[in-house]
Design an enzyme around this catalytic site. Structure first.
Site, short mmCIF file in Angstrom:
data_model
loop_
_atom_site.label_atom_id
_atom_site.label_comp_id
_atom_site.label_asym_id
_atom_site.label_seq_id
_atom_site.Cartn_x
_atom_site.Cartn_y
_atom_site.Cartn_z
N ASP A 195 -20.78 3.89 -10.11
CA ASP A 195 -20.58 5.00 -9.25
C ASP A 195 -20.89 6.42 -10.03
O ASP A 195 -21.57 7.19 -9.36
CB ASP A 195 -18.86 5.05 -8.78
CG ASP A 195 -18.82 3.72 -8.24
OD1 ASP A 195 -19.38 2.81 -8.01
OD2 ASP A 195 -17.64 3.79 -7.46
N LEU A 250 -17.19 3.94 -1.04
CA LEU A 250 -18.54 4.69 -1.25
C LEU A 250 -18.46 5.83 -2.42
O LEU A 250 -18.99 6.49 -2.27
CB LEU A 250 -18.67 5.07 0.23
CG LEU A 250 -18.89 4.14 1.32
CD1 LEU A 250 -19.00 4.87 2.61
CD2 LEU A 250 -20.00 3.20 1.12
N GLU A 270 -11.75 8.58 -15.30
CA GLU A 270 -11.16 7.68 -14.30
C GLU A 270 -10.43 6.63 -14.86
O GLU A 270 -9.38 6.08 -14.55
CB GLU A 270 -12.23 7.31 -13.46
CG GLU A 270 -11.67 6.22 -12.37
CD GLU A 270 -12.48 6.24 -11.13
OE1 GLU A 270 -13.54 7.09 -10.75
OE2 GLU A 270 -12.25 5.60 -10.42
N GLU A 272 -23.76 -7.63 -7.31
CA GLU A 272 -22.12 -7.28 -7.11
C GLU A 272 -21.30 -8.02 -7.88
O GLU A 272 -21.88 -9.32 -8.21
CB GLU A 272 -21.85 -7.81 -5.57
CG GLU A 272 -20.62 -6.81 -4.92
CD GLU A 272 -21.15 -5.43 -4.82
OE1 GLU A 272 -20.93 -4.54 -5.60
OE2 GLU A 272 -21.95 -5.15 -3.74
N HIS A 273 -20.32 -7.53 -8.65
CA HIS A 273 -19.37 -8.14 -9.53
C HIS A 273 -20.35 -8.47 -10.57
O HIS A 273 -20.25 -9.33 -11.45
CB HIS A 273 -18.74 -9.38 -9.19
CG HIS A 273 -17.75 -8.92 -8.17
ND1 HIS A 273 -16.45 -8.80 -8.37
CD2 HIS A 273 -17.66 -9.00 -6.93
CE1 HIS A 273 -15.61 -8.39 -7.64
NE2 HIS A 273 -16.57 -8.64 -6.46
N TYR A 285 -9.33 -9.12 -8.06
CA TYR A 285 -10.56 -8.55 -8.98
C TYR A 285 -10.32 -8.66 -10.37
O TYR A 285 -11.27 -9.20 -11.13
CB TYR A 285 -10.63 -6.80 -8.65
CG TYR A 285 -11.73 -6.25 -9.32
CD1 TYR A 285 -12.93 -6.14 -8.73
CD2 TYR A 285 -11.53 -5.80 -10.71
CE1 TYR A 285 -13.92 -5.56 -9.21
CE2 TYR A 285 -12.60 -5.22 -11.38
CZ TYR A 285 -13.88 -4.98 -10.58
OH TYR A 285 -14.94 -4.24 -11.26
N SER A 310 -16.12 7.84 -3.55
CA SER A 310 -15.56 9.36 -3.31
C SER A 310 -14.98 9.56 -4.65
O SER A 310 -15.23 10.82 -4.87
CB SER A 310 -14.53 9.25 -2.33
OG SER A 310 -13.33 8.70 -2.61
N GLY A 354 -11.66 6.17 -0.35
CA GLY A 354 -10.97 4.87 -0.66
C GLY A 354 -11.99 3.79 0.24
O GLY A 354 -11.39 2.72 0.63
N ALA A 355 -13.01 3.99 0.71
CA ALA A 355 -13.91 3.05 1.62
C ALA A 355 -14.72 2.41 0.66
O ALA A 355 -15.47 1.58 1.18
CB ALA A 355 -14.39 3.96 2.71
#
Ligand code: ADP
Ligand code: MG
Length: 369
Positions: free
Chosen positions: A160, A113, A148, A21-22, A209, A115, A110-111
């Site tokens: 992702d 995961l 994106e 992570e990160h 972030y 999308s 927006g969770a």
């Protein structure tokens, strides 16, 4: 009677990150899993010279003449993801035919995961294939990421999109964010992935972030390396004193997190559930104490999960400041785990978490039949 138009449907999965992570923006390792939640893009040839995109969830997304696609501007809504992809494809010289594209998705929006990447990848495959073209998957992943970043305005890494395109059943994807080389990693047999959404979203998440990104860049500069990927766990003790308190904590997380990803992969190869538990516990502690991106709800969900029978490991996943935890749970214990974690969270925070029981699924492709 007119013959029905030949409709073709393409799917792309959401993802959850098991470890790393990160690390992506520090050119390190990540270990995402493509999930059995997916976005579908159903495309049918249209007679009006236009590319039209609709979402079952969010409604009409607009329509452009196909020859205009290289010069469109963002609208500031969800349609920027699919039309950003269409624009990138058109700029890459792919002649997109007139189409009506319908989007459906089982990935929660927006969770954390993935999308948005699932949407991009499903649309990219649909438009490319209906144009009668084939692109290498890596080019498709890069092009979706560019859409994106440039069109939807999110400074995302490539994890992702990469997971959406390269995922495989019962496998995680070990991705080296520096070389973009990857390897599939078999997960422990009989283990399920359970994602628990805390429901917490902090408004300051985006600015925090960005601050982490610049703190890591500053640490790398002081250490004279291109990125923190250039610092190994063995180098760390000699370099640590060169950094002030905050960059030192951030760098300590990144340096050790990269090593944890590789240790996680080795533990999977050995079938060593005990090691996975310790790696995930250490990863969470590091994100909470050194990287300071956890929150009381996520810390609680991890601690509570580790007390429940059948749980191999648990940690926060995604950028943090809310969002989800990822839990590795033995298949036979999944049902009791879901009930227990929801009850404990509800008791502590007076809110119900969303719980998703998942499997590692294949990457994007056409839905046949
Ligand atoms: P995540 O990718 O973690 O779910 P993001 O904020 O990156 O979160 O992306 C979520 C956004 O992607 C949504 O707000 C929406 O704009 C777009 N999106 C994803 N899936 C769909 C869908 N099925 N229909 C329309 N828009 C979608
Ligand atoms: Mg996203």
């Amino acid at each position: 009677m007119k013959a029905p138009l030949p409709m073709r449907t393409f799917r792309a999965p959401g993802r959850v990150n098991l470890c790393g992570e990160h690390t992506d923006y520090n050119q390190g390792y990540v270990l995402p899993v493509a999930l059995d939640m997916e976005c579908r893009a159903a495309a049918a040839p249209a007679g009006d010279g236009r590319l039209t995109i609709d979402s079952a969830l969010l409604g009409p997304g607009g329509s452009y003449r196909v020859e205009e696609l290289t010069s469109i501007a963002p609208r500031g809504d969800w349609s920027d993801y699919p039309f950003g992809v269409a624009r990138q494809l058109a700029l890459a010289g792919i002649e997109i035919p007139p189409l009506a594209v319908s989007i459906t998705s089982t990935v929660p929006l927006g969770a954390g995961l993935g999308s948005s990447a699932a949407l991009e990848a499903a649309v990219a495959l649909a438009l490319t294939q209906l144009a009668g073209r084939e692109l290498p998957r890596l080019q498709t992943a890069k092009l979706c990421q560019a859409a994106e970043r440039e069109f939807a305005g999110t400074q995302c890494g490539i994890m992702d999109q990469f997971a959406a395109l390269y995922g495989a059943e019962n496998r995680a994807v070990l991705l080296d964010c520096r070389s973009l080389e990857h390897r599939l990693v078999a997960l422990l047999a009989g283990m399920r992935i359970v994602v628990v959404d805390s429901g917490v979203k902090h408004k300051l998440a985006a600015s925090a972030y960005n601050r982490r990104v610049s703190e890591c860049a500053a640490a790398a500069r002081r250490l004279g390396v291109e990125s923190l990927r250039g610092v190994s766990v063995e180098d760390w003790p000699a370099l640590e004193p060169k950094l002030p308190d905050i960059p030192r904590k951030r760098a300590r997380h990144v340096v050790h997190e990269n090593r944890r990803v590789l240790a996680f992969v080795e533990a999977c190869a050995r079938g060593d559930a005990g090691a996975l538990r310790e790696i995930m516990r250490a990863a969470h502690r590091s994100l909470s104490r050194d990287y300071e991106v956890s929150c009381p709800e996520l810390d609680f969900l991890v601690e509570a999960a580790l007390e429940i029978d059948g749980v191999v490991g648990a940690r926060m996943t995604g950028g943090g400041f809310g969002g989800c935890t990822v839990n590795l749970v033995r298949a036979e214990a999944v049902e009791s785990f879901c009930a227990a974690i929801a009850a404990r969270y509800g008791q502590a925070f007076r809110r119900a978490p969303r719980v998703y029981c998942c499997r590692a699924a294949a990457g994007a492709g056409e839905v046949k039949g």
